[in-house]
Design an enzyme around this catalytic site. Structure first.
Site, short mmCIF file in Angstrom:
data_model
loop_
_atom_site.label_atom_id
_atom_site.label_comp_id
_atom_site.label_asym_id
_atom_site.label_seq_id
_atom_site.Cartn_x
_atom_site.Cartn_y
_atom_site.Cartn_z
N GLY A 1 -99.91 83.82 9.26
CA GLY A 1 -100.80 84.46 8.30
C GLY A 1 -100.29 85.78 7.76
O GLY A 1 -101.06 86.57 7.23
N GLY B 1 -96.98 85.92 5.93
CA GLY B 1 -95.94 85.71 4.93
C GLY B 1 -96.39 84.84 3.78
O GLY B 1 -96.78 85.33 2.72
N ARG B 2 -96.35 83.55 4.01
CA ARG B 2 -96.66 82.61 2.93
C ARG B 2 -98.11 82.73 2.46
O ARG B 2 -98.38 82.74 1.26
CB ARG B 2 -96.36 81.18 3.39
N CYS C 1 -100.68 79.99 6.80
CA CYS C 1 -99.34 79.60 7.20
C CYS C 1 -99.35 79.68 8.72
O CYS C 1 -100.41 79.64 9.33
CB CYS C 1 -98.28 80.48 6.55
N VAL C 2 -98.22 79.79 9.36
CA VAL C 2 -98.21 79.81 10.82
C VAL C 2 -98.87 81.08 11.35
O VAL C 2 -99.81 81.03 12.14
CB VAL C 2 -96.77 79.65 11.37
N ASP D 1 -90.80 78.98 6.03
CA ASP D 1 -91.27 80.25 6.61
C ASP D 1 -90.28 81.36 6.30
O ASP D 1 -89.07 81.18 6.39
CB ASP D 1 -91.44 80.09 8.12
#
Length: 143
Positions: free
Chosen positions: A101, A103-104, A98-99, A56
């Site tokens: 939404g 970044g990744r 991702c956790v 992350d």
């Protein structure tokens, strides 16, 4: 489609799956640690890909980006027409999460845009218009 991680199994079933069905999501790329059972997604016809997770707040390493590009190429080249009488295949809808939404997952939405010829700055702006707060400084430097 960029999304965050379903916070629990109940919300996955009650909210995420109906949206995925409405938008014809065929694949879900999970870019974080597993926190829910994927069996219900598979029963709904959504294939979950878990092999591309990375830390992350960071940017992906080259090997993950290469694997992702191969995956996208494979999905798109193997797409079949939704309507058998159609002259060209329909492209499947791919969701990434991702956790949170921001970044990744946005990074992985950006890669195909840039690969298809969109300017990097335009791709960042395009995603940020749809996913407020997308990308941190590390990720922007990587882009």
């Amino acid at each position: 489609i960029i999304t965050d991680c379903p916070p629990n199994q109940e919300l996955l079933v009650d909210t995420y799956i109906p949206v995925f069905e409405e938008l014809n999501v065929s694949y879900l790329i999970r870019l974080c640690e597993p926190t829910y059972d994927t069996a219900v997604l598979q029963q709904a016809g959504v294939q979950v890909i878990d092999s591309l997770s990375f830390t992350d707040g960071s940017a992906p390493v080259d090997s993950i980006v290469s694997e992702y590009r191969l995956l996208i190429d494979s999905i798109l080249s193997n797409s079949k027409p939704v309507n058998p009488s159609a002259t060209s295949p329909s492209k499947p809808t791919i969701a990434v999460h991702c956790v949170s939404g921001i970044g990744r997952a946005p990074l992985f939405a950006l890669i195909p845009l840039v690969d298809s010829g969109m300017d990097r700055a335009e791709a960042v702006e395009y995603i940020r218009q749809r996913r407020r707060g997308a990308f941190n400084k590390v990720q922007l430097t990587w882009i």
